[in-house]
Design a protein around this motif. Structure first.
Motif, PDB file in Angstrom:
ATOM      1  N   TYR A   5      31.728 -11.108   5.299  1.00  0.00           N
ATOM      2  CA  TYR A   5      30.547 -10.796   4.502  1.00  0.00           C
ATOM      3  C   TYR A   5      30.812 -11.210   3.060  1.00  0.00           C
ATOM      4  N   LYS A   6      29.864 -11.915   2.449  1.00  0.00           N
ATOM      5  CA  LYS A   6      30.009 -12.383   1.075  1.00  0.00           C
ATOM      6  C   LYS A   6      28.749 -12.046   0.286  1.00  0.00           C
ATOM      7  N   ALA A   7      28.914 -11.352  -0.836  1.00  0.00           N
ATOM      8  CA  ALA A   7      27.787 -11.041  -1.721  1.00  0.00           C
ATOM      9  C   ALA A   7      27.827 -11.963  -2.928  1.00  0.00           C
ATOM     10  N   TRP A   8      26.657 -12.393  -3.378  1.00  0.00           N
ATOM     11  CA  TRP A   8      26.579 -13.207  -4.580  1.00  0.00           C
ATOM     12  C   TRP A   8      26.821 -12.354  -5.816  1.00  0.00           C
ATOM     13  N   THR A   9      27.426 -12.924  -6.816  1.00  0.00           N
ATOM     14  CA  THR A   9      27.539 -12.288  -8.124  1.00  0.00           C
ATOM     15  C   THR A   9      26.436 -12.851  -8.998  1.00  0.00           C
ATOM     16  N   GLY A  10      25.466 -12.002  -9.340  1.00  0.00           N
ATOM     17  CA  GLY A  10      24.312 -12.495 -10.078  1.00  0.00           C
ATOM     18  C   GLY A  10      23.421 -13.340  -9.188  1.00  0.00           C
ATOM     19  N   ASP A  11      22.789 -14.346  -9.779  1.00  0.00           N
ATOM     20  CA  ASP A  11      21.900 -15.243  -9.043  1.00  0.00           C
ATOM     21  C   ASP A  11      22.346 -16.675  -9.305  1.00  0.00           C
ATOM     22  N   PRO A  12      23.393 -17.126  -8.608  1.00  0.00           N
ATOM     23  CA  PRO A  12      23.950 -18.452  -8.897  1.00  0.00           C
ATOM     24  C   PRO A  12      22.969 -19.573  -8.561  1.00  0.00           C
ATOM     25  N   SER A  13      23.142 -20.690  -9.228  1.00  0.00           N
ATOM     26  CA  SER A  13      22.308 -21.859  -8.971  1.00  0.00           C
ATOM     27  C   SER A  13      22.637 -22.456  -7.610  1.00  0.00           C
ATOM     28  N   VAL A  14      21.792 -23.365  -7.155  1.00  0.00           N
ATOM     29  CA  VAL A  14      22.028 -24.025  -5.869  1.00  0.00           C
ATOM     30  C   VAL A  14      23.354 -24.775  -5.900  1.00  0.00           C
ATOM     31  N   THR A  15      23.653 -25.418  -7.024  1.00  0.00           N
ATOM     32  CA  THR A  15      24.912 -26.155  -7.138  1.00  0.00           C
ATOM     33  C   THR A  15      26.110 -25.223  -7.025  1.00  0.00           C
TER      34      THR A  15
END
Length: 342
Positions: free
Chosen positions: A237-247
């Motif tokens: 399971y992996k959660a994003w930190t913030g809202d990263p860009s597509v790149t």
């Protein structure tokens, strides 16, 4: 997950948090998210299941407190009223049901083990001791369950366990709310493990990767076929930190896929990943599915495609999109109704 407050249609607690049960579960499934509660009712036929009823109710935006594994309900009484109100719109009477909670709330890891104690209390102590050395959470605040899966060839101990854990306070509140509405929750699982139960079993070599993507995280679940089901092999399971860009997401996912692929090649030499199946939650950007398919194919070195009805243990037309707009939205709930372990 086993219920600590009511009877169960299963024998023993081992594995119930993960959604495993030694008998077919009831065809009634609830799915809880931070903003809504859903119900799905199925009929079971020889060739598969069919979705016949689907309902949902919205939750207030602050229904849950914040926590690393979700948080307790702010108003347990209001949630009980919501469950009762939802049931009034359900066609069939519901006495026993399964519940899905988000992957962020019910986490999964694995551990090697020696022989397991025969008594439930001894098994629980062993699972907690193993988990204490693997996760940064206070173990006394968790409900823990486990399921024995096929060991890796080169591991040091003879057994391998899939461990599921979630916050006890939240689970107890949910069980109480459903019990007050006259419903016994016999199994609590998450969407990723439930999707494994929904897959058709094909006698083909290699691993199948199930990838769930929502707005804030993604889950990788690698499975392999057994005689009756698709057995979990590895869960991440992996959660994003913030809202990263597509790149940025492409770089993070690519690195994660390469590391995971290397881990599998080391621990399961010669097996390989045969295919990757992508499921996009309604909270995810569906337009991003093309990016994900590309990342998966490149990172895992296998064909990647969107999860479809042809991959599931469902009758033709058994997931009508008219009930929820998208037929595949009910796929994890289908898996909860399909799950059966001898």
């Amino acid at each position: 997950m086993r219920s600590t407050k009511s009877r169960s249609w299963t024998d023993g607690a081992f594995g119930r948090l993960l959604g495993f049960a030694p008998v077919p579960p009831p065809p009634h499934v609830f799915a809880l998210e931070a903003t809504r509660l859903r119900y799905a009712g199925f009929t079971r036929e020889a060739e598969g299941l069919r979705l016949v009823d689907a309902r949902e109710s919205a939750l207030p935006p602050d229904a849950f407190q914040h926590g690393p594994l979700g948080g307790p309900l702010r108003d347990a009484g209001a949630f009980t009223e919501l469950v009762t109100s939802l049931l009034q719109r359900v066609a069939a009477p519901v006495k026993d049901a399964s519940l899905l909670i988000p992957d962020a709330w019910l986490r999964v890891t694995s551990a090697e083990s020696g022989d397991l104690p025969r008594q439930a209390a001894g098994r629980d102590d062993l699972l907690r001791w193993r988990l204490k050395h693997l996760v940064p959470f206070r173990i006394d605040d968790l409900r823990v369950s486990g399921e024995e899966v096929e060991p890796f060839p080169g591991q040091q101990e003879p057994r391998r366990l899939l461990l599921g854990f979630a916050g006890e306070a939240l689970l107890a509140q949910l069980e109480d709310a459903f019990a007050a509405a006259g419903i016994h929750l016999g199994a609590i699982s998450n969407p990723s493990l439930s999707l494994a139960g929904a897959l058709r079993v094909r006698d083909e070599a290699g691993l199948t990767a199930i990838v769930l993507v929502d707005g804030a995280s993604y889950t990788l679940l690698f499975t392999r076929p057994t005689e009756r089901s698709m057995e979990p092999v590895l869960h991440r399971y992996k959660a994003w930190t913030g809202d990263p860009s597509v790149t940025t997401r492409a770089a993070l996912v690519g690195r994660d896929m390469r590391l995971t692929r290397a881990f599998l090649e080391e621990n399961l030499p010669g097996v390989g990943v045969r295919q990757a199946l992508l499921w996009m939650a309604s909270s995810a950007n569906a337009a991003g599915s093309g990016d994900w398919l590309s990342w998966l194919a490149e990172g895992l070195g296998c064909p990647a495609r969107l999860l479809g009805a042809e991959h599931l243990r469902v009758l033709p037309g058994g997931l009508p999109g008219a009930l929820w707009g998208s037929a595949m939205e009910a796929a994890p709930m289908l898996g909860a109704a399909c799950r059966e372990v001898a």
